[in-house]
Motif scaffolding. Structure first.
Motif, short mmCIF file in Angstrom:
data_model
loop_
_atom_site.label_atom_id
_atom_site.label_comp_id
_atom_site.label_asym_id
_atom_site.label_seq_id
_atom_site.Cartn_x
_atom_site.Cartn_y
_atom_site.Cartn_z
N LEU A 191 3.95 19.66 -9.29
CA LEU A 191 4.32 20.35 -10.53
C LEU A 191 5.84 20.44 -10.64
O LEU A 191 6.51 20.52 -9.63
CB LEU A 191 3.74 21.77 -10.53
CG LEU A 191 2.21 21.87 -10.52
CD1 LEU A 191 1.78 23.31 -10.24
CD2 LEU A 191 1.63 21.38 -11.83
N LYS A 192 6.42 20.48 -11.85
CA LYS A 192 5.69 20.26 -13.07
C LYS A 192 5.86 18.83 -13.57
O LYS A 192 5.18 18.38 -14.46
CB LYS A 192 6.21 21.21 -14.16
CG LYS A 192 6.19 22.66 -13.76
CD LYS A 192 6.94 23.51 -14.82
CE LYS A 192 7.70 24.60 -14.11
NZ LYS A 192 8.61 25.34 -14.96
N GLY A 193 6.84 18.13 -12.97
CA GLY A 193 7.24 16.82 -13.48
C GLY A 193 6.15 15.77 -13.53
O GLY A 193 6.17 14.89 -14.38
N VAL A 234 17.28 10.64 -15.97
CA VAL A 234 16.28 10.39 -17.02
C VAL A 234 15.43 11.63 -17.29
O VAL A 234 15.23 12.47 -16.40
CB VAL A 234 15.37 9.19 -16.66
CG1 VAL A 234 16.19 7.91 -16.54
CG2 VAL A 234 14.60 9.44 -15.37
N VAL A 235 14.94 11.72 -18.50
CA VAL A 235 14.08 12.83 -18.90
C VAL A 235 12.89 12.29 -19.70
O VAL A 235 12.91 11.16 -20.17
CB VAL A 235 14.84 13.88 -19.76
CG1 VAL A 235 15.92 14.59 -18.95
CG2 VAL A 235 15.43 13.26 -21.02
N GLY A 236 11.88 13.14 -19.85
CA GLY A 236 10.73 12.80 -20.67
C GLY A 236 9.50 12.50 -19.85
O GLY A 236 9.57 12.29 -18.64
N TYR A 281 13.05 18.87 -22.24
CA TYR A 281 12.67 17.46 -22.48
C TYR A 281 11.37 17.04 -21.78
O TYR A 281 11.02 15.87 -21.83
CB TYR A 281 13.79 16.49 -22.07
CG TYR A 281 15.14 16.84 -22.60
CD1 TYR A 281 15.48 16.58 -23.93
CD2 TYR A 281 16.08 17.48 -21.79
CE1 TYR A 281 16.73 16.92 -24.41
CE2 TYR A 281 17.33 17.82 -22.27
CZ TYR A 281 17.65 17.55 -23.59
OH TYR A 281 18.89 17.88 -24.06
N ARG A 282 10.68 17.96 -21.13
CA ARG A 282 9.44 17.57 -20.44
C ARG A 282 8.41 17.01 -21.41
O ARG A 282 7.61 16.16 -21.05
CB ARG A 282 8.83 18.77 -19.71
CG ARG A 282 9.56 19.21 -18.45
CD ARG A 282 8.65 20.11 -17.62
NE ARG A 282 9.37 20.90 -16.64
CZ ARG A 282 9.71 20.45 -15.42
NH1 ARG A 282 9.42 19.23 -15.07
NH2 ARG A 282 10.35 21.23 -14.58
N ASN A 283 8.40 17.54 -22.64
CA ASN A 283 7.37 17.12 -23.60
C ASN A 283 7.81 15.97 -24.49
O ASN A 283 7.16 15.68 -25.49
CB ASN A 283 6.92 18.32 -24.44
CG ASN A 283 8.03 18.90 -25.29
OD1 ASN A 283 9.17 19.01 -24.82
ND2 ASN A 283 7.74 19.26 -26.53
N LEU A 284 8.86 15.27 -24.09
CA LEU A 284 9.23 14.03 -24.76
C LEU A 284 8.19 12.98 -24.38
O LEU A 284 7.81 12.88 -23.22
CB LEU A 284 10.63 13.62 -24.29
CG LEU A 284 11.27 12.37 -24.88
CD1 LEU A 284 11.51 12.54 -26.38
CD2 LEU A 284 12.59 12.08 -24.16
#
Ligand code: IMP
Ligand code: MG
Length: 187
Positions: free
Chosen positions: A46-48, A157-159, A168-171
């Protein structure tokens, strides 16, 4: 959320939603063959890795169990602290189980190396890993990642679950964040 929704904060898209989905399906096909009849336990960090876990588990054609663990990570910075602690442990006894760790990204390799040792120490029959992303140029520990989605360059990087300071987790795709967003936080 899509890149257009946070346009000024994103440098560029690295992996599209469709590319992610296709690659996860390919890996799931391979894993379904490799673990046929093995009663695999998927362990996600979690959470990535939650987005990857959701897409990956649904794409498997074998019946898998799932569990989650929360480990300390970067906080608001963009480089690894090196010391890992358990924030929330698994509810499953991994003794004798064939564990497949599902991770978002392997950067220095410290987190994954630590987790593999921890689960082997608890008596897992086997421990392998699927990482959606790998940053080979940043590797400090030669940890074995059996299944990889994509290799990415040495950029933050994100998303698709990956965050910067919990954002940006919900990208729905994977993108490079504009360095201005870190405000001088990168090592
Ligand atoms: P490692 O221990 O250095 O391999 O770092 C692994 C963890 O750091 C990942 O599970 C992520 O949570 C985080 N991380 C590493 N690189 C990135 C990145 O580019 N974006 C967001 N998180 C990252
Ligand atoms: Mg992670």
């Amino acid at each position: 959320m899509q890149i257009a929704d946070v346009q000024g904060e994103i440098d560029r898209e690295l992996v599209s939603k469709a590319q992610i989905e296709n690659r996860i399906k390919q890996v799931a096909k391979q894993v379904s063959r490799d673990y046929a009849g093995k009663n695999v336990l998927l362990v996600s960090v979690l959470k990535g890795a939650v987005n990857t876990m959701a897409a990956f588990s649904q794409a498997l054609s074998i019946n898998a169990q799932m569990d989650f663990m929360s480990l300390s990570s970067y906080g608001a910075g963009t480089s690894s602290s090196g010391s890992i602690t358990i924030r929330q442990d698994l509810s499953t006894d991994v003794k004798g189980r064939n564990v497949l760790i599902v991770e978002d990204i392997v950067d220095s390799g410290r987190t994954l190396d630590w987790l593999i040792r921890e689960l082997k120490g608890r008596g897992a029959a086997s421990v392998e890993a699927f990482a959606l992303l790998e940053k080979p140029s940043r590797r400090e520990i030669n940890v074995s990642v059996k299944y990889t989605g994509f290799e990415v360059p040495d950029e933050f990087v994100v998303g698709f679950g990956l965050d910067y300071d919990e954002r940006y987790r919900n990208l729905d795709s994977i993108a490079v964040l504009r360095p201005e967003v870190y405000q001088g936080g990168q090592a």
